[in-house]
Design a protein around this motif. Structure first.
Motif, PDB file in Angstrom:
ATOM      1  N   LEU A   1      -9.123  -0.649 -12.799  1.00 13.97           N
ATOM      2  CA  LEU A   1      -9.347  -2.158 -12.598  1.00 13.97           C
ATOM      3  C   LEU A   1      -9.235  -2.586 -11.202  1.00 13.97           C
ATOM      4  N   VAL A   2      -7.462  -3.147 -11.363  1.00 14.83           N
ATOM      5  CA  VAL A   2      -6.589  -3.457 -10.809  1.00 14.83           C
ATOM      6  C   VAL A   2      -6.336  -2.913  -9.386  1.00 14.83           C
ATOM      7  N   THR A   3      -5.892  -1.619  -9.615  1.00 17.88           N
ATOM      8  CA  THR A   3      -5.684  -0.937  -8.450  1.00 17.88           C
ATOM      9  C   THR A   3      -6.589  -0.390  -7.661  1.00 17.88           C
ATOM     10  N   ASP A   4      -8.380  -0.465  -7.646  1.00 13.89           N
ATOM     11  CA  ASP A   4      -9.196  -0.459  -7.065  1.00 13.89           C
ATOM     12  C   ASP A   4      -9.762  -1.522  -6.224  1.00 13.89           C
ATOM     13  N   ILE A   5      -9.454  -2.221  -6.411  1.00 14.44           N
ATOM     14  CA  ILE A   5      -9.502  -3.819  -5.873  1.00 14.44           C
ATOM     15  C   ILE A   5      -7.888  -3.427  -4.687  1.00 14.44           C
ATOM     16  N   LEU A   6      -7.200  -3.572  -5.145  1.00 16.39           N
ATOM     17  CA  LEU A   6      -5.435  -3.347  -4.146  1.00 16.39           C
ATOM     18  C   LEU A   6      -6.369  -2.167  -3.220  1.00 16.39           C
ATOM     19  N   SER A   7      -6.836  -1.273  -3.192  1.00 18.01           N
ATOM     20  CA  SER A   7      -6.959  -0.533  -2.735  1.00 18.01           C
ATOM     21  C   SER A   7      -8.101  -0.811  -1.779  1.00 18.01           C
ATOM     22  N   ARG A   8      -8.993  -1.246  -2.186  1.00 18.29           N
ATOM     23  CA  ARG A   8     -10.857  -1.667  -0.683  1.00 18.29           C
ATOM     24  C   ARG A   8      -9.601  -2.544  -0.370  1.00 18.29           C
ATOM     25  N   TYR A   9      -8.323  -3.287  -0.982  1.00 19.06           N
ATOM     26  CA  TYR A   9      -8.144  -4.160   0.308  1.00 19.06           C
ATOM     27  C   TYR A   9      -7.119  -4.223   1.252  1.00 19.06           C
ATOM     28  N   GLY A  10      -6.582  -2.326   1.245  1.00 15.89           N
ATOM     29  CA  GLY A  10      -5.991  -1.930   2.409  1.00 15.89           C
ATOM     30  C   GLY A  10      -4.226  -2.240   1.259  1.00 15.89           C
ATOM     31  N   ILE A  11      -3.826  -2.655   0.620  1.00 14.85           N
ATOM     32  CA  ILE A  11      -2.910  -3.084  -0.115  1.00 14.85           C
ATOM     33  C   ILE A  11      -2.266  -2.076  -0.802  1.00 14.85           C
ATOM     34  N   ASN A  12      -1.092  -1.652  -0.682  1.00 14.85           N
ATOM     35  CA  ASN A  12       0.010  -0.232  -1.154  1.00 14.85           C
ATOM     36  C   ASN A  12       0.417  -0.356  -2.320  1.00 14.85           C
ATOM     37  N   ILE A  13       0.956   0.185  -2.840  1.00 15.02           N
ATOM     38  CA  ILE A  13       1.478  -0.137  -4.232  1.00 15.02           C
ATOM     39  C   ILE A  13       3.619   0.409  -4.150  1.00 15.02           C
ATOM     40  N   ALA A  14       4.246  -0.345  -3.785  1.00 17.56           N
ATOM     41  CA  ALA A  14       5.255   0.232  -3.288  1.00 17.56           C
ATOM     42  C   ALA A  14       5.803   0.787  -5.563  1.00 17.56           C
ATOM     43  N   GLN A  15       5.180   0.230  -6.379  1.00 20.55           N
ATOM     44  CA  GLN A  15       6.938   0.036  -7.812  1.00 20.55           C
ATOM     45  C   GLN A  15       5.270  -0.777  -8.508  1.00 20.55           C
ATOM     46  N   MET A  16       4.719  -0.164  -9.982  1.00 22.93           N
ATOM     47  CA  MET A  16       3.846  -0.887 -10.761  1.00 22.93           C
ATOM     48  C   MET A  16       4.349  -0.184 -12.211  1.00 22.93           C
ATOM     49  N   THR A  17       4.762  -1.570 -13.241  1.00 22.07           N
ATOM     50  CA  THR A  17       5.254  -1.427 -13.896  1.00 22.07           C
ATOM     51  C   THR A  17       4.430  -1.861 -15.320  1.00 22.07           C
ATOM     52  N   VAL A  18       3.973  -1.075 -16.471  1.00 19.23           N
ATOM     53  CA  VAL A  18       2.141  -1.603 -17.730  1.00 19.23           C
ATOM     54  C   VAL A  18       3.669  -1.766 -18.925  1.00 19.23           C
ATOM     55  N   THR A  19       3.339  -2.322 -19.856  1.00 18.64           N
ATOM     56  CA  THR A  19       4.228  -2.859 -21.002  1.00 18.64           C
ATOM     57  C   THR A  19       2.986  -3.553 -21.854  1.00 18.64           C
TER      58      THR A  19
END
Length: 237
Positions: free
Chosen positions: A180-198
């Motif tokens: 859900l989060v990454t889909d929103i970032l993609s729709r706004y054209g925001i590129n992910i440089a690094q991601m950590t999930v814990t």
């Protein structure tokens, strides 16, 4: 001006032997002194922890280790940390009055001083924020020049350097949250440089730390905040 003359002369001596991208790597940010490590860095740690908490605390405890513990009053680390909790910037003229302001706001401040601790870095603090409904804790270090790292958040090992635009999302550990989060970032054209999930444990609270390439994320953050089972989202540009 005496403080800045000292810092400039210090910079000239050091730069004869070392290479830096900028004089500000040594001098640090625009700030209320006396020390970029003990004051500006402390303000930034406090402010980030307060933003993640996302609410007005009624109580805050600071554990100080090593150098922070030995010099916290002389270098203004105590008022700087509280100023950060109050949301002040590093150059706010009210930083010296932060303890009084916190008292006026009804915030109880406690200190635990650990001068002989074996903490990995000498400028280390562990902050615990509380109010009637929630508690968070975080460990931060000031690495010099006003730069910081957050190494622990609510028991999670993290590595927040805050040198790039960063989203910090606290949510319930349920299926589909990352998508859900990454889909929103993609729709706004925001590129992910690094991601950590814990996470704490399966089905309990979890944290997403996402470094992105864009400084303009306000609309995306507003959409992310509407996702069900999300506790809070903070963006540090």
């Amino acid at each position: 001006m005496v403080y800045w003359e000292y810092k400039i002369n210090q910079t000239r001596r050091v730069m004869k032997n070392l290479k830096f991208q900028s004089v500000f790597d040594i001098i640090g940010p625009v700030m209320v002194g006396p020390s970029s490590s003990h004051t500006a860095g402390a303000v930034r740690i406090g402010k980030i922890v307060s933003a993640i908490f996302g609410d007005a605390p009624t109580e805050v405890e600071f554990q100080l280790f090593n150098s922070f513990a030995k010099t916290y009053r002389g270098h203004g680390t105590d008022v700087a940390l509280v100023a950060g909790i109050l949301g002040m910037e590093t150059d706010d003229p009210d930083i010296p009055h932060a303890l009084d302001i916190a008292h006026e706001k009804g915030i109880k401040v406690y200190w635990k001083i650990n001068k002989d601790s074996k903490a990995p870095h000498p400028n280390t603090t562990r902050i615990t924020l509380k109010n009637a409904t929630k508690t968070i804790s975080a460990t931060g270090i000031s690495i010099g020049g006003g730069n910081i790292q957050v190494t622990e958040l609510n028991g999670f090992a993290v590595n927040l350097k805050m040198n790039t635009p960063t989203l910090i999302i606290v949510h319930q550990d349920v299926p589909g949250m990352v998508a859900l989060v990454t889909d929103i970032l993609s729709r706004y054209g925001i590129n992910i440089a690094q991601m950590t999930v814990t996470r704490e444990n399966a089905g309990e609270k979890a944290i997403m730390i996402i470094e992105v390439d864009s400084h303009q994320c306000d609309e995306a953050v507003a959409d992310i905040a509407r996702i069900p089972n999300l506790h809070n989202v903070n963006f540090f540009s």
